[in-house]
Design an enzyme around this catalytic site. Structure first.
Site, short mmCIF file in Angstrom:
data_model
loop_
_atom_site.label_atom_id
_atom_site.label_comp_id
_atom_site.label_asym_id
_atom_site.label_seq_id
_atom_site.Cartn_x
_atom_site.Cartn_y
_atom_site.Cartn_z
N THR A 152 5.23 9.67 -9.73
CA THR A 152 3.83 9.23 -9.84
C THR A 152 2.86 10.40 -10.00
O THR A 152 1.68 10.21 -10.29
CB THR A 152 3.46 8.43 -8.57
OG1 THR A 152 4.57 7.61 -8.20
CG2 THR A 152 2.27 7.53 -8.78
N TYR B 293 0.09 7.10 -4.24
CA TYR B 293 -0.69 6.74 -5.44
C TYR B 293 -0.09 5.49 -6.07
O TYR B 293 0.14 5.43 -7.26
CB TYR B 293 -0.70 7.93 -6.41
CG TYR B 293 -1.90 7.94 -7.34
CD1 TYR B 293 -3.18 8.20 -6.85
CD2 TYR B 293 -1.76 7.68 -8.70
CE1 TYR B 293 -4.28 8.20 -7.69
CE2 TYR B 293 -2.86 7.68 -9.54
CZ TYR B 293 -4.11 7.95 -9.02
OH TYR B 293 -5.22 7.95 -9.86
N GLY C 261 -4.04 -3.79 -5.18
CA GLY C 261 -4.81 -2.65 -5.66
C GLY C 261 -5.44 -2.82 -7.04
O GLY C 261 -6.65 -2.66 -7.20
N HIS D 94 -3.33 -0.92 6.50
CA HIS D 94 -2.60 -1.96 7.23
C HIS D 94 -2.34 -1.39 8.63
O HIS D 94 -2.01 -0.20 8.77
CB HIS D 94 -1.28 -2.24 6.49
CG HIS D 94 -0.48 -3.38 7.06
ND1 HIS D 94 -1.01 -4.43 7.76
CD2 HIS D 94 0.87 -3.63 7.00
CE1 HIS D 94 -0.06 -5.26 8.11
NE2 HIS D 94 1.09 -4.80 7.66
N GLU E 201 8.00 -29.48 -11.53
CA GLU E 201 7.34 -30.25 -10.48
C GLU E 201 7.27 -29.51 -9.14
O GLU E 201 6.32 -29.69 -8.39
CB GLU E 201 8.05 -31.61 -10.28
CG GLU E 201 8.10 -32.48 -11.54
CD GLU E 201 6.73 -32.74 -12.16
OE1 GLU E 201 5.71 -32.55 -11.49
OE2 GLU E 201 6.69 -33.15 -13.35
N SER F 299 -0.11 0.98 -5.43
CA SER F 299 -1.04 -0.13 -5.59
C SER F 299 -2.39 0.17 -4.92
O SER F 299 -3.44 0.07 -5.55
CB SER F 299 -0.41 -1.40 -4.98
OG SER F 299 -1.28 -2.48 -5.05
N GLU G 248 3.95 -25.98 -11.19
CA GLU G 248 2.63 -26.55 -10.94
C GLU G 248 2.00 -26.06 -9.63
O GLU G 248 0.83 -26.33 -9.35
CB GLU G 248 2.71 -28.08 -10.97
CG GLU G 248 2.99 -28.57 -12.39
CD GLU G 248 2.92 -30.08 -12.54
OE1 GLU G 248 2.35 -30.74 -11.66
OE2 GLU G 248 3.44 -30.58 -13.55
N GLU H 104 7.03 1.50 5.96
CA GLU H 104 8.25 2.04 6.56
C GLU H 104 8.28 3.57 6.48
O GLU H 104 9.03 4.21 7.21
CB GLU H 104 9.52 1.52 5.86
CG GLU H 104 9.57 0.06 5.55
CD GLU H 104 8.96 -0.22 4.18
OE1 GLU H 104 7.74 -0.45 4.14
OE2 GLU H 104 9.69 -0.22 3.18
N GLU I 29 2.37 -13.62 5.94
CA GLU I 29 3.26 -13.41 4.79
C GLU I 29 4.64 -14.00 5.03
O GLU I 29 5.30 -14.46 4.10
CB GLU I 29 3.30 -11.93 4.36
CG GLU I 29 3.89 -10.96 5.34
CD GLU I 29 3.50 -9.50 5.05
OE1 GLU I 29 2.63 -9.25 4.21
OE2 GLU I 29 4.10 -8.62 5.68
N1 LIG Z 1 -0.01 -3.64 -2.07
C1 LIG Z 1 -1.08 -4.22 -1.60
O1 LIG Z 1 -1.70 -5.02 -2.29
C2 LIG Z 1 -1.63 -3.91 -0.22
C3 LIG Z 1 -2.69 -4.64 0.27
C4 LIG Z 1 -3.27 -4.29 1.50
C5 LIG Z 1 -2.73 -3.24 2.21
N2 LIG Z 1 -1.64 -2.55 1.73
C6 LIG Z 1 -1.14 -1.41 2.50
O2 LIG Z 1 -1.41 -0.23 1.74
C7 LIG Z 1 -0.43 0.77 2.05
C8 LIG Z 1 0.19 1.24 0.75
O3 LIG Z 1 0.88 0.17 0.17
P1 LIG Z 1 1.10 0.05 -1.41
O4 LIG Z 1 1.50 -1.35 -1.66
O5 LIG Z 1 -0.07 0.65 -2.12
O6 LIG Z 1 2.36 1.00 -1.62
P2 LIG Z 1 3.13 1.29 -2.99
O7 LIG Z 1 2.49 0.61 -4.14
O8 LIG Z 1 4.58 1.03 -2.70
O9 LIG Z 1 2.90 2.85 -3.20
C9 LIG Z 1 3.39 3.76 -2.27
C10 LIG Z 1 3.00 5.14 -2.71
O10 LIG Z 1 3.33 6.04 -1.65
C11 LIG Z 1 4.10 7.11 -2.19
N3 LIG Z 1 4.96 7.63 -1.11
C12 LIG Z 1 5.99 6.99 -0.50
N4 LIG Z 1 6.51 7.79 0.46
C13 LIG Z 1 5.78 8.93 0.46
C14 LIG Z 1 5.82 10.14 1.19
N5 LIG Z 1 6.71 10.32 2.16
N6 LIG Z 1 4.92 11.11 0.88
C15 LIG Z 1 3.99 10.93 -0.08
N7 LIG Z 1 3.91 9.79 -0.81
C16 LIG Z 1 4.79 8.83 -0.55
C17 LIG Z 1 4.83 6.52 -3.37
O11 LIG Z 1 5.19 7.54 -4.24
P3 LIG Z 1 6.50 7.45 -5.18
O12 LIG Z 1 5.99 6.85 -6.45
O13 LIG Z 1 6.91 8.85 -5.32
O14 LIG Z 1 7.50 6.60 -4.47
C18 LIG Z 1 3.72 5.63 -3.96
O15 LIG Z 1 2.83 6.39 -4.72
C19 LIG Z 1 0.56 0.11 3.00
O16 LIG Z 1 0.17 0.42 4.32
C20 LIG Z 1 0.35 -1.38 2.74
O17 LIG Z 1 0.70 -2.21 3.83
C21 LIG Z 1 -1.11 -2.87 0.53
#
Ligand SMILES: NC(=O)c1ccc[n+]([C@@H]2O[C@H](COP(=O)([O-])OP(=O)(O)OC[C@H]3O[C@@H](n4cnc5c(N)ncnc54)[C@H](OP(=O)(O)O)[C@@H]3O)[C@@H](O)[C@H]2O)c1
Length: 339
Positions: A61, A32, A142, A116, A235, A34, A239, A92, A203
């Site tokens: 969260t 839960y 998100g 992803h 600069e 981004s 910008e 990861e 990236e």
């Molecule tokens: N960020 C972006 O803008 C973006 C864009 C396109 C694609 N993506 C992809 O979207 C996916 C999610 O990325 P994100 O950026 O949204 O991640 P994020 O903001 O870091 O959020 C990760 C979420 O996963 C939870 N989590 C982590 N390990 C877990 C587990 N073992 N069991 C249950 N929940 C767990 C975390 O909870 P806690 O709060 O408890 O740690 C957190 O709610 C990835 O595959 C990423 O590559 C992201």
């Protein structure tokens, strides 16, 4: 100049997507952050009524998801009985989450959705053969995707089917992407490999790695040559946003039509010298490391060791001179407001 672009990707809009498919499913959104929060909220606003959020038992969260009105369980409990499991946790964490919680819990014929392609492309997740495996990767962070959705707009989405066990993966994936709001803009069909490899390359070379080093190297060059740090900061760093915003809106040629002739002329002379043969050779190396899996192997080795390299490099970045100048200017700005 366009002969190397290849055929345009297949594109889908709302009229090609059947929202009733996803509306009839029980969807588990795992994570839960981004993406996860935005997916859950947009799905619900698109008429998906049976949504459960999966988070660790001790996740901070949990409260946020519950306050948004979602049922919250552990990942395994959420996946158990779900028709669709959307894996919205950091990349990861996919390997262990899959092995320990999702694989044992998911029902036969369910669908796994990723934002992803990394974990599937590089074998961190090896999905059971009875599952549909779908990529729905909205092109935006998100909260911005959510903001646009609420305004009646959408973002582009890269979409792909890795495994179609049920024969319905394509229609289900399109339905899911449309529920995110992406059918309002364009859902482009590609593969997990193309999305993931180009994302990692982009990236590293441009968006994050290349930009940070270019800005810092140019800033330090001016400082070491005796120019005031504040001037160098404006600069070479401040910008950048103005120009990137223009390029985002108008494309490189459109942006160059809006800048001064001096800036434009200098750009033509100098851009190809800064990004010359050495940079292109480095890009070849980066792409090879991405494709071979060497980068992901190193990422996971660091993750498994408790992220020592990531944390050390993060600390070092925060200690660069450019950060101190940014802080100095922020302080000047806030002092002006207090005066
Ligand atoms: N960020 C972006 O803008 C973006 C864009 C396109 C694609 N993506 C992809 O979207 C996916 C999610 O990325 P994100 O950026 O949204 O991640 P994020 O903001 O870091 O959020 C990760 C979420 O996963 C939870 N989590 C982590 N390990 C877990 C587990 N073992 N069991 C249950 N929940 C767990 C975390 O909870 P806690 O709060 O408890 O740690 C957190 O709610 C990835 O595959 C990423 O590559 C992201």
């Amino acid at each position: 100049m366009t002969q190397n672009l290849g055929a345009p990707l297949p594109v889908f809009h709302d009229r090609h997507c059947d929202l009733s498919i996803i509306r009839g499913k029980r969807v588990a959104v795992i994570g839960y952050g981004s993406q996860g929060r935005t997916h859950a909220l947009n799905l619900r606003d698109s008429g998906v009524s049976d949504i459960v959020v999966g988070l660790k038992a001790d996740s901070a969260t949990r409260q946020k998801a519950a306050a948004d009105g979602f049922e919250v369980r552990t990942a395994g409990e959420a996946a158990d009985g779900a028709d669709v499991v959307a894996v919205m946790v950091s990349d990861e964490a996919h390997r262990d989450l899959w092995r320990e919680e999702l694989a044992p819990a998911m029902k036969p014929g369910a669908a796994l959705i990723f934002a992803h392609g990394l974990s599937v492309r590089f074998g961190l997740v090896e999905p059971r053969t009875d599952l549909d495996v779908i990529l729905a990767s909205p092109k935006g962070i998100g909260p911005r995707i959510r903001e646009l959705f609420e305004a009646g707009e959408g973002v582009f989405c890269l979409f792909g089917v890795h495994q179609d066990a049920t024969g319905g993966a394509h229609a289900l994936g399109l339905s899911y992407a449309a529920a995110l709001g992406c059918g309002r803009k364009g859902i482009l069909e590609t593969t997990f490999a193309a999305e993931c490899e180009s994302d990692l390359f982009g990236e590293q070379v441009v968006l994050c790695g290349g930009t940070v080093e270019l800005v810092d190297a140019a800033f330090m060059k001016l400082v070491e040559a005796g120019y005031p740090a504040e001037v160098a900061w404006f600069e070479c760093f401040y910008e950048l946003k103005l120009v990137v915003d223009l390029m985002h809106r108008l494309g490189p040629a459109g942006a160059f039509a809006r800048i001064s002739n001096t800036a434009e002329f200098g750009a033509y002379l100098t851009g190809p010298r800064v990004i010359g043969e050495a940079s292109r050779a480095a890009m070849d190396t980066v792409l090879a490391e991405v494709r071979s899996g060497a980068f992901v192997k190193r990422l996971m080795a660091d993750h498994d060791a408790g992220a020592p390299e990531l944390l050390a490099r993060r600390r070092a970045l925060g200690q660069r001179e450019i950060e101190a100048v940014g802080a100095r200017l922020a302080e000047i700005g806030s002092r002006a407001r207090d005066d």
